[in-house]
Design a protein around this motif. Sequence first.
Motif, PDB file in Angstrom:
ATOM      1  N   ILE A  11       0.748  -1.120   0.177  1.00 16.95           N
ATOM      2  CA  ILE A  11       0.349  -0.131  -0.218  1.00 16.95           C
ATOM      3  C   ILE A  11       0.571   1.148   0.040  1.00 16.95           C
ATOM      4  O   ILE A  11       1.850   1.359   0.261  1.00 16.95           O
ATOM      5  CB  ILE A  11      -0.535   0.140   1.357  1.00 16.95           C
ATOM      6  N   ARG A  12      -0.227   2.497  -0.587  1.00 12.43           N
ATOM      7  CA  ARG A  12       1.028   3.737   0.104  1.00 12.43           C
ATOM      8  C   ARG A  12       0.376   3.811   1.258  1.00 12.43           C
ATOM      9  O   ARG A  12      -0.743   4.599   1.381  1.00 12.43           O
ATOM     10  CB  ARG A  12       0.888   4.246  -1.480  1.00 12.43           C
ATOM     11  N   LEU A  13       1.275   5.325   1.969  1.00  6.94           N
ATOM     12  CA  LEU A  13       1.062   5.465   3.062  1.00  6.94           C
ATOM     13  C   LEU A  13       1.629   6.715   3.065  1.00  6.94           C
ATOM     14  O   LEU A  13       2.735   7.157   2.508  1.00  6.94           O
ATOM     15  CB  LEU A  13       1.320   4.718   3.889  1.00  6.94           C
ATOM     16  N   PRO A  14       1.170   7.692   3.963  1.00  4.75           N
ATOM     17  CA  PRO A  14       1.343   9.432   4.196  1.00  4.75           C
ATOM     18  C   PRO A  14       2.646   9.375   4.235  1.00  4.75           C
ATOM     19  O   PRO A  14       2.720   8.752   6.143  1.00  4.75           O
ATOM     20  CB  PRO A  14       0.403   9.976   4.571  1.00  4.75           C
ATOM     21  N   GLY A  15       3.673   9.754   3.973  1.00  2.03           N
ATOM     22  CA  GLY A  15       5.404  10.169   5.304  1.00  2.03           C
ATOM     23  C   GLY A  15       4.936  12.080   5.215  1.00  2.03           C
ATOM     24  O   GLY A  15       3.931  12.685   5.766  1.00  2.03           O
ATOM     25  N   ALA A  16       5.657  12.552   5.766  1.00  2.00           N
ATOM     26  CA  ALA A  16       6.156  13.809   5.759  1.00  2.00           C
ATOM     27  C   ALA A  16       5.794  15.062   5.274  1.00  2.00           C
ATOM     28  O   ALA A  16       5.852  14.207   4.121  1.00  2.00           O
ATOM     29  CB  ALA A  16       7.115  14.055   6.849  1.00  2.00           C
ATOM     30  N   ASP A  17       5.121  15.999   4.692  1.00  2.00           N
ATOM     31  CA  ASP A  17       5.591  16.925   3.836  1.00  2.00           C
ATOM     32  C   ASP A  17       5.057  17.139   2.361  1.00  2.00           C
ATOM     33  O   ASP A  17       5.388  17.470   1.671  1.00  2.00           O
ATOM     34  CB  ASP A  17       7.140  17.511   3.721  1.00  2.00           C
ATOM     35  N   GLY A  18       3.693  15.695   2.994  1.00  2.00           N
ATOM     36  CA  GLY A  18       3.193  15.851   1.420  1.00  2.00           C
ATOM     37  C   GLY A  18       3.765  14.317   0.990  1.00  2.00           C
ATOM     38  O   GLY A  18       3.104  14.073  -0.529  1.00  2.00           O
ATOM     39  N   GLU A  20       4.964  10.019  -0.498  1.00  2.00           N
ATOM     40  CA  GLU A  20       3.845   9.058   0.160  1.00  2.00           C
ATOM     41  C   GLU A  20       4.590   8.196  -0.257  1.00  2.00           C
ATOM     42  O   GLU A  20       5.879   7.877  -1.128  1.00  2.00           O
ATOM     43  CB  GLU A  20       3.046   8.962  -0.776  1.00  2.00           C
ATOM     44  N   LEU A  21       4.541   7.509   0.822  1.00  2.00           N
ATOM     45  CA  LEU A  21       5.579   6.581   0.760  1.00  2.00           C
ATOM     46  C   LEU A  21       5.475   4.662   0.519  1.00  2.00           C
ATOM     47  O   LEU A  21       4.035   3.831   0.760  1.00  2.00           O
ATOM     48  CB  LEU A  21       6.260   5.695   2.319  1.00  2.00           C
ATOM     49  N   ARG A  64      11.602   7.650   1.673  1.00  2.00           N
ATOM     50  CA  ARG A  64      11.428   7.702   0.393  1.00  2.00           C
ATOM     51  C   ARG A  64      12.968   8.101  -0.415  1.00  2.00           C
ATOM     52  O   ARG A  64      14.461   8.452   0.282  1.00  2.00           O
ATOM     53  CB  ARG A  64      11.379   9.719   0.856  1.00  2.00           C
ATOM     54  N   GLY A  65      12.725   8.532  -1.766  1.00  2.00           N
ATOM     55  CA  GLY A  65      14.022   8.694  -2.382  1.00  2.00           C
ATOM     56  C   GLY A  65      14.436   7.030  -2.616  1.00  2.00           C
ATOM     57  O   GLY A  65      15.189   7.068  -3.941  1.00  2.00           O
ATOM     58  N   TYR A  66      13.749   6.342  -2.632  1.00  2.00           N
ATOM     59  CA  TYR A  66      13.890   4.652  -2.845  1.00  2.00           C
ATOM     60  C   TYR A  66      12.679   3.965  -3.340  1.00  2.00           C
ATOM     61  O   TYR A  66      11.186   4.551  -2.674  1.00  2.00           O
ATOM     62  CB  TYR A  66      14.425   4.107  -1.703  1.00  2.00           C
ATOM     63  N   GLY A  67      13.007   2.779  -3.812  1.00  2.00           N
ATOM     64  CA  GLY A  67      11.599   2.099  -3.852  1.00  2.00           C
ATOM     65  C   GLY A  67      10.990   2.881  -4.923  1.00  2.00           C
ATOM     66  O   GLY A  67      10.552   3.839  -6.304  1.00  2.00           O
ATOM     67  N   ALA A  68       9.403   2.100  -4.476  1.00  2.00           N
ATOM     68  CA  ALA A  68       8.066   2.190  -5.087  1.00  2.00           C
ATOM     69  C   ALA A  68       8.022   3.932  -4.557  1.00  2.00           C
ATOM     70  O   ALA A  68       6.866   4.393  -4.285  1.00  2.00           O
ATOM     71  CB  ALA A  68       7.495   1.662  -5.227  1.00  2.00           C
ATOM     72  N   SER A  69       8.210   4.335  -3.410  1.00  2.00           N
ATOM     73  CA  SER A  69       8.193   5.415  -2.218  1.00  2.00           C
ATOM     74  C   SER A  69       8.622   7.222  -3.852  1.00  2.00           C
ATOM     75  O   SER A  69       9.114   6.933  -4.712  1.00  2.00           O
ATOM     76  CB  SER A  69       8.731   6.017  -1.175  1.00  2.00           C
ATOM     77  N   ASP A  70       7.901   8.204  -2.852  1.00  2.00           N
ATOM     78  CA  ASP A  70       8.175   9.400  -3.466  1.00  2.00           C
ATOM     79  C   ASP A  70       9.525   9.828  -3.517  1.00  2.00           C
ATOM     80  O   ASP A  70      10.240   9.375  -2.587  1.00  2.00           O
ATOM     81  CB  ASP A  70       7.515  10.543  -3.246  1.00  2.00           C
ATOM     82  N   LYS A  71      10.513  10.609  -4.602  1.00  2.00           N
ATOM     83  CA  LYS A  71      11.080  10.823  -4.469  1.00  2.00           C
ATOM     84  C   LYS A  71      11.044  12.476  -5.298  1.00  2.00           C
ATOM     85  O   LYS A  71      11.521  13.272  -5.591  1.00  2.00           O
ATOM     86  CB  LYS A  71      12.019  10.440  -5.688  1.00  2.00           C
ATOM     87  N   PRO A  72      11.188  13.272  -3.819  1.00  2.00           N
ATOM     88  CA  PRO A  72      10.975  14.826  -4.378  1.00  2.00           C
ATOM     89  C   PRO A  72      12.114  15.322  -4.331  1.00  2.00           C
ATOM     90  O   PRO A  72      13.581  14.936  -3.678  1.00  2.00           O
ATOM     91  CB  PRO A  72      10.555  15.640  -2.891  1.00  2.00           C
TER      92      PRO A  72
END
Length: 292
Positions: A11-18, A20-21, A64-72
Amino acid sequence: MALTIPGFDHIRLPGADGVELAAAVGGSGSPVVLLHGFPQTHLMWRHVAGRLVDEHTVICPDLRGYGASDKPEATGPDVYAKRTMAADVVALAASLGHERFALVGHDRGALVAFRAGLDHPDTITHLGILDVVPTLDMWNVLQGVPAAVGYHLFLMAQPPGLPETMITNSADVFFGSFLDAWANDPTAVPEEVRAEYLRASAAAVTSIVADYRASAGIDVVHDQADLDAGSQLAMPVTVIQQDWGTRLGYDAAGVWKAWAPDLDHRLTRAGHFMAEEAPDEIAAAIQDLLAR
């Protein structure tokens, strides 16, 4: 399609500052969050997670920045600060209803876990660390020829441009070299898993470099501030490492004891990828930690 942990919900879940992980979640019981290292994804926990699900809710996010998580985009030093990445983990767990949880990290994930333990002492009940020392101490112990094992730390600490270009132009060779050099048992990372790590890493060069660059900048500032303030980890801590103290000439247990008064420090004969090389040993150590 990316490989995942069998039997887990993805699943995808909220992290910090918008942000998603992506996360794999399974089991039931008291929560344990497992954070992966470099150059890997949450998939590195596939064996250990399966050994914990009978008694625990196991949550394995991609950082964040890895795998399928967001990469801001790294628009400032805080975007990939371990403080920010720790806030991701706390927010993710809270979104699942867990205001308190145990946290175990390997490599980069262990640095995030360390920061979470200092910043969120009322949230992290138990802390497990695999094969690192805190960022500030890491730079202090990397001296002389033996420190060449950490050359990538210095490469990715350089200003934006050069590291990203060099790594992008040889991504499979670069990331694959660590999978080869750091494993005592190469069969522990089978070909299909290796291919997934290389695919995911090649797609995340910019954010991976930003993560490492933060550890030569803002993360040192945060660690130094805690050291100066006398801050320590308030929860039970288990550290499992290769014998880096002997290799690099420092007191590894002593380094950790300064940060963690309630410390169980263990050495392993497994290589760096110990959760994959020795899952029974690592799962048992986590269970011992959670019983303290």
